[in-house]
Design a protein around this motif. Structure first.
Motif, short mmCIF file in Angstrom:
data_model
loop_
_atom_site.label_atom_id
_atom_site.label_comp_id
_atom_site.label_asym_id
_atom_site.label_seq_id
_atom_site.Cartn_x
_atom_site.Cartn_y
_atom_site.Cartn_z
N ARG A 223 0.90 -1.45 0.04
CA ARG A 223 -0.32 -0.35 0.39
C ARG A 223 0.81 0.91 0.44
O ARG A 223 1.84 2.36 0.43
CB ARG A 223 -1.32 -0.16 1.07
N PRO A 224 0.39 2.31 -1.05
CA PRO A 224 1.84 3.93 -0.65
C PRO A 224 0.63 4.73 0.21
O PRO A 224 0.12 4.59 0.93
CB PRO A 224 1.09 4.11 -2.48
N VAL A 247 -6.20 2.05 -3.13
CA VAL A 247 -4.98 2.33 -4.33
C VAL A 247 -3.91 0.95 -3.71
O VAL A 247 -4.05 0.88 -2.67
CB VAL A 247 -4.23 3.30 -4.40
N VAL A 249 -0.55 -1.33 -4.69
CA VAL A 249 1.22 -1.44 -5.81
C VAL A 249 1.53 -3.04 -5.65
O VAL A 249 1.70 -4.04 -5.03
CB VAL A 249 1.94 -0.83 -4.65
N PHE A 266 0.50 3.70 -13.64
CA PHE A 266 -0.95 3.80 -13.25
C PHE A 266 -1.77 3.35 -13.71
O PHE A 266 -2.06 3.76 -15.05
CB PHE A 266 -0.73 5.08 -12.91
N ILE A 343 1.31 10.58 -4.11
CA ILE A 343 1.30 9.51 -3.95
C ILE A 343 2.84 9.45 -3.94
O ILE A 343 3.73 9.14 -4.47
CB ILE A 343 1.04 8.52 -5.12
N LEU A 345 6.16 5.98 -1.84
CA LEU A 345 5.97 4.91 -1.65
C LEU A 345 7.72 4.97 -1.51
O LEU A 345 8.45 4.95 -1.97
CB LEU A 345 6.33 3.97 -3.41
N PHE A 359 1.13 1.86 -9.93
CA PHE A 359 0.06 1.64 -8.61
C PHE A 359 -1.67 1.56 -9.39
O PHE A 359 -1.74 2.12 -10.09
CB PHE A 359 0.45 2.95 -8.28
N HIS A 360 -2.14 1.05 -9.04
CA HIS A 360 -3.49 0.78 -8.51
C HIS A 360 -4.74 1.09 -8.70
O HIS A 360 -4.62 1.15 -6.91
CB HIS A 360 -3.31 -1.06 -9.22
#
Length: 371
Positions: A223-224, A247, A249, A266, A343, A345, A359-360
């Motif tokens: 998770r970001p 969201v 990752v 993305f 965003i 990470l 990143f979904h």
């Protein structure tokens, strides 16, 4: 003897007498040493040399230094040698001593190198045992190790004696020899990146959902961090936690690269690409220590050197020992106030190759448009 020293002091102002005096005192001290039979200085090897722990549990595929000896004032140099490597049932251990090409730094990495060639000029490849003890007495498991070369602990989480690797350590100097017995090496399987909470560390498969671990249809995700990221449909802040994952990752290898690519993508809820250009406040030149950036409508890609980060040296690309990512975009909100969304990470990648970080946005797109 005391009278001898006093006479020398009385004549100290005369240079000739000073030299003669020093010689006389030196010979006198030697005589005292013989007279009182004082022992000559001996090499010393302490029987109390020890390590804080004799059980090592490194992760395969990462260069890891393990243990630091307390030499208890033993005379240096000391020689350290691994001996009698065996499994708990007595079988000899040989896999950890296989020779493999290993990166060794010959120059100082600074984080301001301007090309892959400049980075590679500061390190070389040497044939090293996968596991060895260094001159300092520290042990090292090299990043060239893999699950195929070194069998990790069993996937069923058992820790049976017959599966454990044992070894002894012989320590010598001019003063003698000592053996510390029954070190243990119990390696974890490869975890090629961090964060890796999406990987089951015993099996290497998908990690279960921490809130519903027995449900085979659920899994854990990387998770970001999210700041001011608004959903385009809900007009609310998107969140990502154990209960709600707007969201997530994925860190995974991809095919078709040049062997040292790192790609950022993305995704929309339907897994189609979001144009990275929408993240219009991102400092792409300072995102990672990479080169030859390629921007497309589906991803941004760099040439990089692995592992990431390359060393523990702090650079503008790292934080707390990890590489740091920050993607940003701005938009006009209500009352014509510009807000910036972020965003982030922090990550590491240990295995060389071509990797992508995706990143979904699983539920809805972020809101890029002005109000």
């Amino acid at each position: 003897m005391d009278n001898l020293v006093k006479k020398v002091k009385l004549q100290w102002g005369n240079p000739l007498y000073s030299v003669l005096g020093i010689m006389i005192v030196a010979f006198g001290l030697q005589g005292c040493e013989k007279l009182y039979d004082l022992p000559e200085e001996q090499e010393f090897l302490s029987p109390n040399i020890n390590y804080p722990s004799q059980i090592f549990e490194p992760i395969i595929g990462r260069t890891s230094e393990l243990g630091a000896p307390n030499t208890d004032n033993s005379t240096k140099p000391l020689k350290f040698e691994i001996v009698n490597a065996r499994y708990g049932d007595g079988r000899p251990v040989t896999d950890i001593f296989q020779l493999r090409p290993t990166y060794v730094w010959t120059g100082e990495y600074t984080g301001i190198e301007t090309s892959l060639e400049e980075i590679e000029a500061k390190r070389k490849i040497e044939e090293r045992p996968l596991f060895e003890v260094q001159e300092s007495g520290k042990f090292v498991l090299w990043g060239a190790s893999t699950n195929e070369l070194i069998t990790p602990r069993p996937a069923d989480s058992s820790n049976l004696v017959q599966d454990r690797r044992y070894f002894d350590l012989k320590i010598t100097n001019v003063g003698g020899e000592r053996i510390i017995r029954d070190f243990q090496l119990i390696p974890w399987r490869e975890l090629p990146y961090e964060p890796n909470n999406d990987i089951n560390r015993y099996t290497g498969g998908v990690a279960p959902d921490p809130k519903d671990p027995r449900n085979p249809n659920k899994r854990d995700y990387i998770r970001p961090s999210l700041t001011n990221v608004i959903g385009a449909e809900s007009n609310r802040n998107l969140v990502t936690n154990d209960d709600q994952k707007d969201v997530v990752v994925y860190i995974r290898p991809f095919e078709g690269g040049n062997g040292h690519n790192l790609r950022f993508s993305f995704w929309a809820p339907d897994s189609t690409a979001i144009n990275p250009a929408k993240f219009n406040e991102t400092r792409w030149n300072d995102l990672v220590h990479g080169f030859n950036r390629v921007n497309t409508t589906e991803y941004v890609q760099y040439d990089v050197a692995y592992p990431i980060p390359l060393t523990t040296v702090a650079t503008k690309y790292t934080t707390g020992g990890s590489a740091k990512l920050e993607f940003a975009y701005s938009r006009l909100g209500f009352n014509n106030i510009r807000t910036t969304a972020y965003i982030g990470l922090n990550f590491k990648i240990f295995r060389e190759g071509d990797w992508e970080i995706i990143f979904h946005f699983r539920r809805e797109l972020p809101k890029f448009e002005d109000e």
